[in-house]
Design an enzyme around this catalytic site. Structure first.
Site, PDB file in Angstrom:
ATOM      1  CE  LYS A  49      -4.163   1.203  -0.509  1.00 31.88           C
ATOM      2  NZ  LYS A  49      -4.849   0.767  -1.725  1.00 31.88           N
ATOM      3  CB  SER A  90      -7.854   0.849  -3.583  1.00 28.63           C
ATOM      4  OG  SER A  90      -7.415   0.791  -2.235  1.00 28.63           O
TER       5      SER A  90
END
Length: 618
Positions: A209, A409
């Site tokens: 991430k 996402s």
């Protein structure tokens, strides 16, 4: 003395008259501009901007600007914008992918359209799945027996991708086919924040991430570099394979690498056009006059336009499909996901949920296709959209997700309730992870002699950007992020008939191409928007249907104001950048792009499911 006072009084009197004259002139010009914009929009709304081909000729595919799934509402009045600000203002121009494809398909069956000419000099690009979808329509057009030509003085990478679908590509003798590969770059602010003494508190879950890295690093982490190198390499290989198949040459011949390209240009003495011709990237080198002569022979001469007979894509009348009763609702999630109402270029959680609800409550809508082209964004807004989509499925309406260039996402979060997910092989998806960033400026203020003090009933009551973040607040924020991640992988596991532990192995913020996502079980099949619609019809068991697009229709006043304010907003940065040297103008454009991304971060809990590298892809 009296003469002096008369002079002073006269000076102020005439100065006031001059200022009053200027004021009235500016107001009058503003009023005239408002009237012209209003009349222009009224003409377009009433159909004044469309005309049928009066005689046989070509469809001129002269796309100006970028291709998006869902243009901003004010962009639908693109002809007026181009007339007022010039065709070169591609910043203002957004073109609907589906309008382009439907226009090509309509032209295929139009007896007055005998071919297509692609003039892409003002085309600023689009994501790979979008251009593949247009390429599919161009192939259908060619298969009908009608030719497709591409003309250009030069071809950028995106322009050439579309041009490769043509029967014949012309290039100027002084032109270039500019192929160089893909890149994903971003700005990193750690050193700047350190110099400003800004304290950055980062909370995240997911090894890959990397959206928070600009705040805590000055470069990419090794994990992010490894992951991004893999998917960007896959996208570039997909590009080469498509062009190679279209041109019927090996992929290595399309782009032999930097060293191979240098060797090839050395052999041609630096003649880029000759290199393109010898390597079969183009079919012929010709001047504008020579191309005009060839196209006139193909399509005839227009005395009115004093050119070969053709009608611009922007003038060709796209017919509205007949209402067949049953419909398949199409809802767009195009852009970063924000909490609240939709803004230009972004997805509003409340707006999109309301559109899904309208489709759910409409008895004529038998299924819903959610078209996702988003890098994600607010977790709160993503959940609002997901919950409404789940309600539609629970109500018995099949839900199919069509993934465009990105469904990463938060874009994947909102896809989880679907009965079926269709992705393009080049879609960027996954990036299953969550992060939060809080910055405080207590040290910055301290360095200039500004201090904050007071009393509170608990440390949590005193959370402020001007004070250090209390340890309790930091721990609570991390717990919230971890809870959000568990929620995310559980949603995915339930949707994909897996377990949270198995999903965690392919999550951790990892970005996947559609092809890899299919192998990992994150999507059901590879295809395009047509495949998603066909699947929705199959699940709903309907034989005849029409597509019902859910977009907010602005009022006439909104249309006028959107065109005016949009034009001003676009002209100001353009004017500023025009005054800068080219390298600085490029930097200014990048900084503006980065600031626009940050402006979309408005989650009330400061939790985000966002893929930064996907958004930086170019």
């Amino acid at each position: 003395m009296r003469t002096l006072w008369r002079f002073i009084a006269g000076f102020f009197k005439w100065t006031w008259r001059l200022l009053n004259f200027v004021r009235e002139m500016v107001l009058n010009l503003f009023f005239i501009f408002l009237v012209l914009v209003g009349v222009g929009i009224w003409m377009q709304v009433s159909g004044g901007d469309s005309k049928e081909t009066a005689s046989r000729g070509a469809l001129l595919l002269d796309i100006s600007g970028v291709i998006v799934d869902k243009p901003d509402s004010s962009q639908r009045f693109s002809k007026l914008s181009r007339q007022l600000l010039g065709a070169s203002s591609d910043r203002l121009q957004e073109n609907s992918l589906f309008d382009i494809v439907n226009t090509i398909r309509q032209a295929k069956d139009d007896r007055n359209i005998t071919g297509i000419v692609m003039d892409l000099k003002n085309f600023a690009g689009g994501d790979q799945p979008s251009m593949q979808y247009i390429g599919k329509a161009l192939k259908e057009f060619r298969d009908s027996g009608k030719p497709v030509y591409a003309v250009g003085e030069n071809y950028s990478q995106g322009q050439y991708y579309l041009a490769s679908f043509a029967n014949k590509i012309w290039l100027s003798p002084q032109g270039v086919v500019d192929l160089h590969g893909f890149a994903t770059n971003g700005l990193y602010y750690k050193s700047l924040l350190d110099k400003l003494k800004v304290s950055t508190h980062v909370f995240r879950v997911g090894t890959y991430k990397s959206a928070v890295e600009p705040f805590i690093r000055d470069d990419m982490s090794p994990a992010a570099r490894e992951a991004d190198s893999r998917w960007i390499g896959e996208l570039w290989q997909n590009y080469l394979n498509t062009v190679a198949a279209n041109r019927q040459i090996p992929a290595e011949q399309v782009f032999p690498g930097a060293q191979g390209l240098l060797e090839g240009l050395t052999k041609t003495g630096g003649d880029t056009a000759k290199y393109a011709l010898e390597n079969k990237l183009v079919d012929a080198l010709a001047s504008s006059a020579e191309i005009e002569k060839a196209l006139t022979k193909e399509f005839g001469w227009s005395k009115t336009d004093k050119n070969y007979r053709a009608i611009s894509y922007y003038d060709y009348a796209l017919k509205t499909p007949a209402d067949t009763g049953d419909s398949i609702g199409v809802v767009f999630a195009n852009g970063a996901i924000m909490d609240g109402e939709e803004t230009q270029g972004n997805v509003g959680g409340d707006t999109t949920a309301a559109q899904i609800r309208d489709a759910r409550l409409d008895p004529k809508v038998k299924a819903i296709v959610l078209r996702v082209n988003s890098p994600g964004g607010s977790v709160t807004a993503s959940e609002v959209i997901r919950a409404e989509l789940a309600a539609a499925r629970a109500a018995g309406k099949p839900v199919v997700v069509s993934m465009g260039g990105m469904a990463a996402s938060g874009g994947y979060w909102i896809s989880t309730p679907a009965n079926y997910i269709v992705a393009n092989p080049s879609t960027l998806t996954g990036s299953i992870g969550i992060f939060g960033v809080i910055t405080t400026v207590e040290n910055s203020l301290d360095s200039i002699g500004v201090h904050t003090d007071g009393v509170s009933t608990s440390p949590l009551a005193d959370v402020s950007i001007t004070r250090a973040l209390p340890p309790e607040a930091q721990l609570m924020m991390q717990l919230s992020i971890e809870n959000g991640y568990k929620r995310f992988i559980t949603l995915v596991a339930d949707a994909r008939h897996s377990t949270p532990e198995q999903i965690d192995k392919i999550a951790q913020g990892h970005v996947w191409t559609g092809q890899d996502a299919k192998a990992n079980g994150l999507v059901d099949s590879l295809g395009d928007f047509d495949d998603a619609v066909a699947k929705a019809a199959e699940l709903a068991k309907v034989k005849q249907w029409h597509l019902e697009y859910y977009v907010d229709e602005p009022t006439f006043f909104d249309k006028v104001m959107d065109n005016m304010s949009g034009s001003v907003r676009a002209m100001l940065p353009d004017a500023f950048q025009a005054m800068l040297p080219a390298p600085l103008a490029s930097v200014a454009s990048t900084v503006k792009s980065e600031s626009d991304k940050l402006a979309a971060f408005n989650d009330p809990q400061n939790r985000y499911a966002f893929c930064l590298t996907c958004a930086n892809m170019r």
